[in-house]
Motif scaffolding. Structure first.
Motif, PDB file in Angstrom:
ATOM      1  N   LEU A  32      -1.559   4.724  10.689  1.00  0.00           N
ATOM      2  CA  LEU A  32      -2.352   5.101   9.523  1.00  0.00           C
ATOM      3  C   LEU A  32      -1.538   5.919   8.525  1.00  0.00           C
ATOM      4  N   ARG A  33      -0.700   6.797   9.049  1.00  0.00           N
ATOM      5  CA  ARG A  33       0.153   7.580   8.131  1.00  0.00           C
ATOM      6  C   ARG A  33       1.129   6.663   7.392  1.00  0.00           C
ATOM      7  N   GLY A  34       1.635   5.650   8.096  1.00  0.00           N
ATOM      8  CA  GLY A  34       2.504   4.671   7.439  1.00  0.00           C
ATOM      9  C   GLY A  34       1.772   3.926   6.338  1.00  0.00           C
ATOM     10  N   LYS A  35       0.529   3.554   6.607  1.00  0.00           N
ATOM     11  CA  LYS A  35      -0.270   2.869   5.587  1.00  0.00           C
ATOM     12  C   LYS A  35      -0.588   3.806   4.423  1.00  0.00           C
ATOM     13  N   LEU A  36      -0.895   5.067   4.740  1.00  0.00           N
ATOM     14  CA  LEU A  36      -1.126   6.047   3.677  1.00  0.00           C
ATOM     15  C   LEU A  36       0.106   6.175   2.791  1.00  0.00           C
ATOM     16  N   LYS A  37       1.253   6.217   3.438  1.00  0.00           N
ATOM     17  CA  LYS A  37       2.504   6.332   2.688  1.00  0.00           C
ATOM     18  C   LYS A  37       2.711   5.108   1.802  1.00  0.00           C
ATOM     19  N   ASN A  38       2.432   3.912   2.343  1.00  0.00           N
ATOM     20  CA  ASN A  38       2.591   2.694   1.560  1.00  0.00           C
ATOM     21  C   ASN A  38       1.629   2.645   0.389  1.00  0.00           C
ATOM     22  N   VAL A  39       0.378   3.038   0.624  1.00  0.00           N
ATOM     23  CA  VAL A  39      -0.600   3.037  -0.466  1.00  0.00           C
ATOM     24  C   VAL A  39      -0.207   4.067  -1.523  1.00  0.00           C
ATOM     25  N   SER A  40       0.232   5.228  -1.080  1.00  0.00           N
ATOM     26  CA  SER A  40       0.674   6.260  -2.012  1.00  0.00           C
ATOM     27  C   SER A  40       1.865   5.765  -2.835  1.00  0.00           C
ATOM     28  N   ARG A  41       2.781   5.098  -2.173  1.00  0.00           N
ATOM     29  CA  ARG A  41       3.958   4.555  -2.860  1.00  0.00           C
ATOM     30  C   ARG A  41       3.532   3.471  -3.851  1.00  0.00           C
ATOM     31  N   THR A  42       2.619   2.595  -3.445  1.00  0.00           N
ATOM     32  CA  THR A  42       2.126   1.538  -4.332  1.00  0.00           C
ATOM     33  C   THR A  42       1.444   2.132  -5.557  1.00  0.00           C
ATOM     34  N   ILE A  43       0.656   3.171  -5.339  1.00  0.00           N
ATOM     35  CA  ILE A  43      -0.027   3.839  -6.446  1.00  0.00           C
ATOM     36  C   ILE A  43       0.988   4.421  -7.421  1.00  0.00           C
ATOM     37  N   ASN A  44       2.008   5.080  -6.898  1.00  0.00           N
ATOM     38  CA  ASN A  44       3.022   5.674  -7.767  1.00  0.00           C
ATOM     39  C   ASN A  44       3.823   4.608  -8.509  1.00  0.00           C
ATOM     40  N   TYR A  45       4.207   3.541  -7.808  1.00  0.00           N
ATOM     41  CA  TYR A  45       4.953   2.469  -8.467  1.00  0.00           C
ATOM     42  C   TYR A  45       4.122   1.798  -9.548  1.00  0.00           C
ATOM     43  N   PHE A 171      -6.093  -3.301  -6.023  1.00  0.00           N
ATOM     44  CA  PHE A 171      -5.986  -1.870  -5.765  1.00  0.00           C
ATOM     45  C   PHE A 171      -7.207  -1.362  -4.994  1.00  0.00           C
ATOM     46  N   PHE A 172      -8.406  -1.750  -5.439  1.00  0.00           N
ATOM     47  CA  PHE A 172      -9.614  -1.300  -4.749  1.00  0.00           C
ATOM     48  C   PHE A 172      -9.731  -1.897  -3.359  1.00  0.00           C
ATOM     49  N   LYS A 173      -9.244  -3.099  -3.160  1.00  0.00           N
ATOM     50  CA  LYS A 173      -9.261  -3.707  -1.830  1.00  0.00           C
ATOM     51  C   LYS A 173      -8.361  -2.905  -0.887  1.00  0.00           C
ATOM     52  N   GLN A 174      -7.187  -2.522  -1.350  1.00  0.00           N
ATOM     53  CA  GLN A 174      -6.286  -1.687  -0.531  1.00  0.00           C
ATOM     54  C   GLN A 174      -6.941  -0.363  -0.178  1.00  0.00           C
ATOM     55  N   MET A 175      -7.550   0.266  -1.165  1.00  0.00           N
ATOM     56  CA  MET A 175      -8.182   1.557  -0.938  1.00  0.00           C
ATOM     57  C   MET A 175      -9.326   1.433   0.061  1.00  0.00           C
ATOM     58  N   SER A 176     -10.126   0.385  -0.057  1.00  0.00           N
ATOM     59  CA  SER A 176     -11.264   0.189   0.851  1.00  0.00           C
ATOM     60  C   SER A 176     -10.795  -0.043   2.277  1.00  0.00           C
ATOM     61  N   GLU A 177      -9.774  -0.880   2.443  1.00  0.00           N
ATOM     62  CA  GLU A 177      -9.256  -1.151   3.782  1.00  0.00           C
ATOM     63  C   GLU A 177      -8.711   0.120   4.426  1.00  0.00           C
TER      64      GLU A 177
END
Length: 187
Positions: A32-45, A171-177
């Protein structure tokens, strides 16, 4: 004696089970932390990509609006202001999610929920502005040009609208998952 031996065996099995469960919890937490990191990175990019797109589109829209379609300058200035105001708002909004991976899972879930609500509020403001600009754009095209030029303008606007919808839905699909996985991990 036999009972004592069975008790010791059950105790060992319980310890093994606890160890396996702890390892599984650690693996789920790391995942989950890895996914959080990926989502955070995607948001920043995506925030930086939005800025880059706005910078590249500014001179392109100038050429299209003023030279190709011969629309008034105020329309291009309005679009440029809307693009950069949206880009700045988007960047500020997305910066708030940057440190989400520093939180525990409960706090991260709450932060994601807050971020999602803020993002929906942002969309509720930006969508009517986009519609108003689109209406102004069509009005100006219809007053100045023939059907073929109007079609060109509509095609450019449709491409932008479709791209924006696809980006937001993804983006919303990623956040929901991610929120769903965090909720499952908390239970």
């Amino acid at each position: 004696m036999e009972q004592n031996h069975e008790f010791e065996e059950m105790k060992r099995q319980l310890e093994l089970l606890k160890e396996k469960l702890d390892r599984q919890t650690i693996i789920n937490d790391k995942m989950l932390r890895g996914k959080l990191k990926n989502v955070s990175r995607t948001i920043n990019y995506s925030a930086y990509a939005t800025l880059l797109i706005a910078l590249v589109m500014t001179p392109i829209t100038y050429v299209i609006f003023n030279r190709e379609l011969q629309l008034p300058l105020y329309l291009w200035v309005t679009l440029t202001v809307i693009m950069f105001a949206g880009t700045v708002a988007d960047h500020v909004l997305r910066r708030s999610i940057r440190d989400i991976q520093q939180h525990d899972l409960t706090a991260a879930g709450q932060e994601l929920s807050r971020f999602r609500r803020r993002y929906l509020r942002y969309e509720m403001i930006s969508f009517p502005i986009a519609i108003a600009f689109f209406a102004l754009f069509i009005y100006e095209l219809a007053q100045r040009w023939q059907f073929t030029d109007l079609t060109k303008g509509l095609i450019f606007m449709a491409i932008g609208i479709i791209a924006g919808i696809v980006i937001n839905l993804r983006f919303f699909k990623q956040m929901s998952e991610l929120q769903k996985q965090i909720e499952e991990a908390k239970d």
